[in-house]
Design a protein around this motif. Structure first.
Motif, PDB file in Angstrom:
ATOM      1  N   LYS A  42      -7.220 -63.613  11.514  1.00  0.00           N
ATOM      2  CA  LYS A  42      -6.280 -62.763  12.134  1.00  0.00           C
ATOM      3  C   LYS A  42      -6.907 -63.230  13.310  1.00  0.00           C
ATOM      4  CE  LYS A  42      -3.821 -61.362  11.058  1.00  0.00           C
ATOM      5  NZ  LYS A  42      -2.780 -60.248   9.399  1.00  0.00           N
ATOM      6  N   ALA A  43      -8.403 -61.856  14.002  1.00  0.00           N
ATOM      7  CA  ALA A  43      -8.085 -61.873  15.076  1.00  0.00           C
ATOM      8  C   ALA A  43      -9.700 -61.750  15.402  1.00  0.00           C
ATOM      9  CB  ALA A  43      -8.146 -60.290  14.696  1.00  0.00           C
ATOM     10  N   ILE A  44     -10.403 -61.801  16.445  1.00  0.00           N
ATOM     11  CA  ILE A  44     -11.680 -62.439  17.508  1.00  0.00           C
ATOM     12  C   ILE A  44     -11.723 -60.685  17.888  1.00  0.00           C
ATOM     13  CG2 ILE A  44     -10.386 -63.752  19.570  1.00  0.00           C
ATOM     14  CD1 ILE A  44     -13.751 -65.265  19.396  1.00  0.00           C
ATOM     15  N   ILE A  45     -12.786 -59.862  17.829  1.00  0.00           N
ATOM     16  CA  ILE A  45     -13.531 -59.028  18.575  1.00  0.00           C
ATOM     17  C   ILE A  45     -14.650 -59.688  19.418  1.00  0.00           C
ATOM     18  CG2 ILE A  45     -14.633 -56.786  18.699  1.00  0.00           C
ATOM     19  CD1 ILE A  45     -13.468 -56.448  15.516  1.00  0.00           C
ATOM     20  N   ILE A  46     -13.734 -59.259  21.280  1.00  0.00           N
ATOM     21  CA  ILE A  46     -14.983 -59.530  22.161  1.00  0.00           C
ATOM     22  C   ILE A  46     -15.193 -58.388  22.949  1.00  0.00           C
ATOM     23  CG2 ILE A  46     -14.588 -60.824  24.720  1.00  0.00           C
ATOM     24  CD1 ILE A  46     -11.398 -62.875  22.581  1.00  0.00           C
ATOM     25  N   ASN A  47     -16.604 -58.103  23.179  1.00  0.00           N
ATOM     26  CA  ASN A  47     -16.563 -56.880  24.033  1.00  0.00           C
ATOM     27  C   ASN A  47     -17.190 -57.561  24.944  1.00  0.00           C
ATOM     28  OD1 ASN A  47     -19.737 -54.378  23.453  1.00  0.00           O
ATOM     29  ND2 ASN A  47     -17.877 -54.332  24.593  1.00  0.00           N
ATOM     30  N   THR A  48     -16.778 -57.605  25.734  1.00  0.00           N
ATOM     31  CA  THR A  48     -17.221 -58.025  27.430  1.00  0.00           C
ATOM     32  C   THR A  48     -16.596 -56.557  28.574  1.00  0.00           C
ATOM     33  OG1 THR A  48     -17.340 -59.221  28.976  1.00  0.00           O
ATOM     34  CG2 THR A  48     -14.800 -59.099  28.512  1.00  0.00           C
ATOM     35  N   PRO A  49     -17.993 -56.234  29.105  1.00  0.00           N
ATOM     36  CA  PRO A  49     -19.310 -56.119  29.363  1.00  0.00           C
ATOM     37  C   PRO A  49     -19.464 -55.747  28.001  1.00  0.00           C
ATOM     38  CG  PRO A  49     -18.903 -55.194  31.504  1.00  0.00           C
ATOM     39  CD  PRO A  49     -16.843 -55.184  30.715  1.00  0.00           C
ATOM     40  N   ASN A  50     -20.811 -56.518  27.903  1.00  0.00           N
ATOM     41  CA  ASN A  50     -20.998 -56.753  25.998  1.00  0.00           C
ATOM     42  C   ASN A  50     -22.306 -55.194  26.098  1.00  0.00           C
ATOM     43  OD1 ASN A  50     -22.961 -57.604  23.991  1.00  0.00           O
ATOM     44  ND2 ASN A  50     -20.927 -58.571  23.533  1.00  0.00           N
ATOM     45  N   ASN A  51     -22.304 -54.892  24.715  1.00  0.00           N
ATOM     46  CA  ASN A  51     -23.199 -53.620  23.716  1.00  0.00           C
ATOM     47  C   ASN A  51     -23.126 -54.861  23.018  1.00  0.00           C
ATOM     48  OD1 ASN A  51     -24.169 -52.288  22.511  1.00  0.00           O
ATOM     49  ND2 ASN A  51     -22.451 -50.460  22.298  1.00  0.00           N
ATOM     50  N   PRO A  52     -25.323 -55.271  22.617  1.00  0.00           N
ATOM     51  CA  PRO A  52     -25.670 -54.377  23.415  1.00  0.00           C
ATOM     52  C   PRO A  52     -26.508 -55.319  24.029  1.00  0.00           C
ATOM     53  CG  PRO A  52     -26.541 -55.343  21.317  1.00  0.00           C
ATOM     54  CD  PRO A  52     -24.522 -55.987  21.236  1.00  0.00           C
ATOM     55  N   THR A  53     -25.969 -56.771  24.709  1.00  0.00           N
ATOM     56  CA  THR A  53     -26.994 -57.531  25.450  1.00  0.00           C
ATOM     57  C   THR A  53     -26.599 -57.273  26.632  1.00  0.00           C
ATOM     58  OG1 THR A  53     -24.340 -58.865  25.088  1.00  0.00           O
ATOM     59  CG2 THR A  53     -26.556 -59.443  23.409  1.00  0.00           C
ATOM     60  N   GLY A  54     -25.306 -56.624  27.706  1.00  0.00           N
ATOM     61  CA  GLY A  54     -24.921 -56.686  28.602  1.00  0.00           C
ATOM     62  C   GLY A  54     -24.586 -58.177  29.430  1.00  0.00           C
ATOM     63  N   LYS A  55     -24.164 -58.587  28.405  1.00  0.00           N
ATOM     64  CA  LYS A  55     -23.229 -59.977  28.803  1.00  0.00           C
ATOM     65  C   LYS A  55     -22.032 -59.604  28.987  1.00  0.00           C
ATOM     66  CE  LYS A  55     -21.198 -64.360  26.973  1.00  0.00           C
ATOM     67  NZ  LYS A  55     -22.090 -64.969  27.192  1.00  0.00           N
ATOM     68  N   ALA A  97      -6.516 -61.625  19.393  1.00  0.00           N
ATOM     69  CA  ALA A  97      -7.898 -61.424  20.612  1.00  0.00           C
ATOM     70  C   ALA A  97      -8.003 -59.802  20.387  1.00  0.00           C
ATOM     71  CB  ALA A  97      -7.884 -61.701  21.873  1.00  0.00           C
ATOM     72  N   ILE A  98      -8.617 -59.141  20.299  1.00  0.00           N
ATOM     73  CA  ILE A  98      -8.777 -58.215  20.068  1.00  0.00           C
ATOM     74  C   ILE A  98      -9.839 -57.958  21.239  1.00  0.00           C
ATOM     75  CG2 ILE A  98      -9.545 -55.714  18.618  1.00  0.00           C
ATOM     76  CD1 ILE A  98      -8.627 -56.236  16.414  1.00  0.00           C
ATOM     77  N   THR A  99      -9.833 -57.268  22.055  1.00  0.00           N
ATOM     78  CA  THR A  99     -10.795 -56.809  23.478  1.00  0.00           C
ATOM     79  C   THR A  99     -11.642 -55.243  23.925  1.00  0.00           C
ATOM     80  OG1 THR A  99      -9.845 -56.901  25.189  1.00  0.00           O
ATOM     81  CG2 THR A  99     -10.462 -58.891  24.855  1.00  0.00           C
ATOM     82  N   ASP A 100     -12.323 -54.733  23.688  1.00  0.00           N
ATOM     83  CA  ASP A 100     -13.284 -54.209  23.808  1.00  0.00           C
ATOM     84  C   ASP A 100     -13.552 -54.168  24.965  1.00  0.00           C
ATOM     85  OD1 ASP A 100     -15.228 -51.894  24.241  1.00  0.00           O
ATOM     86  OD2 ASP A 100     -15.988 -52.491  22.326  1.00  0.00           O
ATOM     87  N   GLU A 117     -17.788 -60.201  37.241  1.00  0.00           N
ATOM     88  CA  GLU A 117     -16.990 -60.123  37.409  1.00  0.00           C
ATOM     89  C   GLU A 117     -15.885 -59.810  36.000  1.00  0.00           C
ATOM     90  OE1 GLU A 117     -11.915 -61.101  39.456  1.00  0.00           O
ATOM     91  OE2 GLU A 117     -13.980 -63.041  39.013  1.00  0.00           O
ATOM     92  N   HIS A 118     -14.861 -58.053  35.701  1.00  0.00           N
ATOM     93  CA  HIS A 118     -14.295 -58.188  34.905  1.00  0.00           C
ATOM     94  C   HIS A 118     -13.043 -58.688  34.794  1.00  0.00           C
ATOM     95  CE1 HIS A 118     -13.323 -56.320  30.864  1.00  0.00           C
ATOM     96  NE2 HIS A 118     -12.567 -55.941  31.821  1.00  0.00           N
ATOM     97  N   ILE A 119     -13.153 -60.182  33.319  1.00  0.00           N
ATOM     98  CA  ILE A 119     -12.363 -60.934  33.455  1.00  0.00           C
ATOM     99  C   ILE A 119     -10.888 -59.959  32.152  1.00  0.00           C
ATOM    100  CG2 ILE A 119     -10.612 -63.049  32.504  1.00  0.00           C
ATOM    101  CD1 ILE A 119     -13.032 -63.867  34.917  1.00  0.00           C
ATOM    102  N   SER A 120     -10.080 -59.424  32.676  1.00  0.00           N
ATOM    103  CA  SER A 120      -9.290 -58.780  30.934  1.00  0.00           C
ATOM    104  C   SER A 120      -8.448 -59.599  30.058  1.00  0.00           C
ATOM    105  CB  SER A 120      -8.826 -57.879  31.726  1.00  0.00           C
ATOM    106  OG  SER A 120      -7.646 -57.113  30.499  1.00  0.00           O
ATOM    107  N   MET A 121      -9.381 -60.346  29.152  1.00  0.00           N
ATOM    108  CA  MET A 121      -8.840 -61.398  28.196  1.00  0.00           C
ATOM    109  C   MET A 121      -6.801 -61.175  28.403  1.00  0.00           C
ATOM    110  SD  MET A 121      -9.071 -63.830  27.139  1.00  0.00           S
ATOM    111  CE  MET A 121      -9.780 -64.644  24.834  1.00  0.00           C
ATOM    112  N   THR A 124      -3.065 -60.404  22.918  1.00  0.00           N
ATOM    113  CA  THR A 124      -4.007 -59.714  22.522  1.00  0.00           C
ATOM    114  C   THR A 124      -3.622 -58.089  22.302  1.00  0.00           C
ATOM    115  OG1 THR A 124      -5.118 -61.053  24.917  1.00  0.00           O
ATOM    116  CG2 THR A 124      -6.065 -58.939  24.968  1.00  0.00           C
ATOM    117  N   VAL A 125      -4.736 -57.354  22.435  1.00  0.00           N
ATOM    118  CA  VAL A 125      -5.437 -55.607  22.037  1.00  0.00           C
ATOM    119  C   VAL A 125      -6.294 -55.165  22.970  1.00  0.00           C
ATOM    120  CG1 VAL A 125      -5.619 -53.848  20.541  1.00  0.00           C
ATOM    121  CG2 VAL A 125      -3.975 -56.076  19.587  1.00  0.00           C
ATOM    122  N   THR A 126      -6.192 -54.701  23.897  1.00  0.00           N
ATOM    123  CA  THR A 126      -6.703 -54.083  25.111  1.00  0.00           C
ATOM    124  C   THR A 126      -7.174 -52.337  24.919  1.00  0.00           C
ATOM    125  OG1 THR A 126      -5.968 -55.510  26.857  1.00  0.00           O
ATOM    126  CG2 THR A 126      -8.115 -53.855  27.170  1.00  0.00           C
TER     127      THR A 126
END
Ligand code: GLN
Length: 399
Positions: free
Chosen positions: A174-187, A208-211, A223-227, A237-239
């Motif tokens: 149904k969905a993929i969760i993306i967390n960028t910049p990422n917790n816990p890795t800092g990616k 896409a559900i992007t945190d 650079e932060h790229i918003s999905m 996308t849900v931001t």
């Protein structure tokens, strides 16, 4: 009482068997118990900007003390739309596409409850922020994990395998969760990586559900790229974002979702029955926060870069192998040098005997063995706090 013999019941939902309480929050309680320096839970120990504090006082004094519109005060939703357009170039309708929630935590679970059916799968990158698994389970879905692989050197990047990611997508996704910049890795996910995820979302018709809560906390020219800005993603996308990390007010619990109108409508229904609404006076202050000048965000990121570069050498000196974060305010470390069987016993020693609280790596992985030689440090703290932690860490013995 009728003479009926019934089996004793546990009264509990089966769902809660599938997860434990947050380990991150538990570590803060242990820090308080042992008087340890708290580098576990990610909250600043320095003051919030005075502009926000004054705006919240004003709102209370002016009697903004009753419910706001349940999906968010008009003023805050307008400010979110203006900020998003200015920074990401995304035009959105604050009347139909924004929902203000009690922190991004509620934004995430309201979103998942609004979109998931039993049998759905939600793809989550691992290591993950620990809420995503339980959120998926509570919404009736099954999390499916895709590995982020640690770099082999301090300066390297966490990466994922494109084939492994592709294999995670199928009919029930149904969905993929993306967390960028990422917790816990800092990616910080690159444009190429996000485009690859975009192509899979389009091919398999996945949301896409992007945190993006750490959007403004970036280092080393990343650079932060918003999905939602990628071609083809606006409508799927849900931001998720919020005040907590950008304005150092994690206790205010003001976050939001940005989503197409039909999805927003569903999120608003869930949100209404979960919480009614976020704190009204703090939403007023949030509208003020979102008008801060560019210099505020530059200073925020630079302040965190200094803290990162303050803590990391002390960690290396103490024997930790660090993975340098490119964003957010955590450092993942390898604890192999200390010869502990696992991260939990090491973390216990650290909080009780050394006086520093951190988060055991296993709380970011499905299989605890994967995180058994890692711990996470949060560096959103005053220099004095970091110095005190560094001093205490000198007592650590290597194997
Ligand atoms: N994001 C913070 C962390 O990872 C904590 C958030 C929370 O406890 N709600 O430490």
């Amino acid at each position: 009482m009728a003479n009926v013999v019934t089996q004793p019941k546990t009264f509990l939902s089966n769902k809660v068997d599938h997860f434990t309480e947050s380990v991150i929050r538990e570590m803060t309680r242990q820090a308080l118990l042992y008087g340890a320096v708290n580098l576990s839970q990610g909250f600043p120990d320095f003051p919030a900007p005075s502009e926000l504090k004054l705006a919240s006082h004003d709102a209370i004094a002016q009697d903004v003390n009753q419910y706001a519109i349940n999906w968010g005060s008009k003023k805050l939703r307008n400010a979110i739309a203006a900020h998003t357009q200015a920074r990401q170039g995304i035009r959105l309708d604050p009347e139909t596409e924004v929902t203000v929630c009690c922190g991004s935590t509620e934004a995430m679970i309201s979103t998942l409850l609004a979109v998931c059916n039993a049998g759905d799968e939600v793809i989550v990158f691992e290591p993950f922020y620990e809420n995503y698994g339980p959120d998926s389970v509570l919404s009736g879905a099954k999390p499916r994990f895709v590995k982020l692989r640690p770099p082999t050197t301090t300066e390297g990047e966490w990466t994922f395998d494109a084939q492994e990611l592709r294999a995670a997508f199928h009919d029930h996704t149904k969905a993929i969760i993306i967390n960028t910049p990422n917790n816990p890795t800092g990616k910080v996910f690159t444009r190429e990586e996000l485009e690859l995820i975009r192509d899979l979302c389009v091919e398999f018709n996945v949301l896409a559900i992007t945190d993006e809560i750490y959007e403004h906390i970036l280092y080393d020219g990343t650079e932060h790229i918003s999905m939602a800005t990628l071609d083809g993603m606006r409508e799927r996308t849900v931001t998720i974002n919020g005040l907590s990390k950008t304005y150092s007010v994690t206790g205010w619990r003001v976050g939001w979702t940005i989503a197409p109108a039909a999805i927003t409508n569903a999120i608003r229904k869930v949100h209404d029955f979960l919480t009614v609404g976020a704190p009204a006076p703090l939403q007023e202050a949030g509208a003020a926060a979102l008008t801060m000048p560019d210099s505020y965000y530059k200073k925020l990121a630079e302040g965190y870069r200094q803290r990162r570069d303050h803590l990391m050498p002390a960690l290396v000196e103490a024997g930790f192998r660090c993975f340098r974060p490119r964003g957010a305010y955590y450092v993942m470390t390898d604890i192999g040098a200390f010869g502990f069987a696992d991260d939990v016993s090491f973390t216990h020693h650290l909080v009780k005997d050394i006086g520093v609280a951190v988060v055991p790596g296993s709380s970011f992985y499905l299989d605890p063995a994967d995180g058994a030689q890692q711990v996470r440090f949060a560096f959103c703290k005053r220099p004095e706090t970091l110095d005190e932690a560094a001093e205490r860490l000198k007592k650590l013995r290597r194997a």
